[in-house]
Design an enzyme around this catalytic site. Sequence first.
Site, PDB file in Angstrom:
ATOM      1  CB  CYS A  52      -1.244  -0.039   1.590  1.00  0.00           C
ATOM      2  SG  CYS A  52      -1.658  -0.967   1.804  1.00  0.00           S
ATOM      3  CG  HIS A  84      -5.890   1.298   0.130  1.00  0.00           C
ATOM      4  ND1 HIS A  84      -4.796   2.122  -0.431  1.00  0.00           N
ATOM      5  CD2 HIS A  84      -5.558   0.384   0.676  1.00  0.00           C
ATOM      6  CE1 HIS A  84      -4.215   1.418   0.227  1.00  0.00           C
ATOM      7  NE2 HIS A  84      -4.576   0.732   0.313  1.00  0.00           N
TER       8      HIS A  84
END
Lengths: 136, 383
Positions: free
Chosen positions: B83, B332
């Site tokens: 991420c 995300h």
Amino acid sequence: MGFEKFGMKSFTSDAKVAPFIDHLEQGRIMTTKCRECGKVFFPPKADCPRCLTSNVEWVEINGNGTLLTYTVVNYGPSGFENDTPYILGIAEFEEGVKILGRVSKEINPRDINVGMKIKLVPVKLANGQVIYEMKI
Amino acid sequence: MKGVAIVGAGQSIFSRSCGMSVRELSFEAYQEAMAGLNISRKDIDASIICSAPEYDKQRTAAALISEYLELTPAPTFYVESVCSSSSAGLRVAWSLIKSGLHQIVTVIGFQKMSELTSPEAAERMSRGDDIMFGSPLGTSMPAGYAMYARAHMAKYGTTEPDLAAIRVKNSGYGAMNTKATYRKALSLEEILGSDVVCSPLKRYDCCANADGASCIIVASAEKAKKITDKPVWVAGIGMATSELNLSARESLTNLSCVREAARQAYQMAGSGPEDIDVAEVHDCFTIAELMAYEDLGFARPGEGAKLLRDRQTYLGGKIPVNVDGGLLSKGHPIGATGGSQIRTIVKQLRGEAGETQVENARFGLIHNIGGVGTYANITILTR
Ligand SMILES: [Zn+2]
């Protein structure tokens, strides 16, 4: 061979630390300790990167621990859909290591508290797989 | 100190089903980043493509994106730290420019989560933990952060409404972000009443997967001044790593990699938490934003919830955080997230943030995390 027997769903097999699984099948939770510097590892390591040695020995974790945290998992990852709800926890043991494991489904989530004493015990599942669980 | 600048920053729309291919998403981000710059694609010396490749259908997408944007024959390659991939990409771009090897580098982050079915995505996520000792027990990203949340609650008295209040704040700002996936302000009651995913975290404590791309154009000081009259300078960067196994970590109430990366970044920038005017933090889960307040030094350990209760992380407060809605609102798209956070801070420092502008912002901070607090990238920018 070895790690295909660990957990509700395994992902890998061969490892030098496969005796971990053999011990678990025989009802013992063992981990490794460096014979040179005395460091106790969890997860067990076949090698000590501090001493650059593979001179490690298996030592038993007696299972007496304190619960540091937990979660009730209602939505599990793939392969665990039929297992939910289940409880994961991390506890600290007298040997100075922390272990992440399942908290027994026999325990009502309402009776779980951070800081409570638990006993980590090996468990053989119906399908022959092995894990360890925290019990009161 | 002013050695490397960000001269352009852009992102695509983030959404659950974008109707675009990865290359087209990347173009949308690149187009915004290049807008108004005094360069063409031929001036870009190298491109760094950031994604978590296990979620990509297209293998070796770096070349494909390079082809589509007509950046060939300049070098291109992947950078991955889940991420936080695109912040790690900025770190590599910074190093390439500092070394003198390249002068202008573009960092493109992307992820198209909708190319995978939910079970496929869940299967890959579960292998993000240690596949020998964690994944076989049914661990997951929400379960990992849920255990941090429970430990934080036990140690400091943090409550479920304290966590929900983070989503209340971020959803309010997300409603103003035209590129966000979720654009609805949520009430405390809605959040607390949502399904429990992994106790104490509920559906609305968690961000959702999305499709999207981000792009930043990085340049040497010499080039930057010719390319734009609004360069944003990289004042400090820090990166650190924690053990993958949660059980091997020292603390379960803060993220040690964040503390270390922040120490490095503050030191390089010659600044401290009190100097930061606006921050983007990695709120993949509400608890992650709360721990960020404490790990970045905006609040003392255990006092993150109080900082929010005092509205200090709202616009007008001491340190506004995630005034673009955060991951919780934007969604995300793993590899694109860091670049999107950087874009928000670049806009803030240029005075281009519109209704969420922090007045006279001089220093902005980006906190971008990979995994369950495994990789931390902290970036401090200034104008
Ligand atoms: Zn040793």
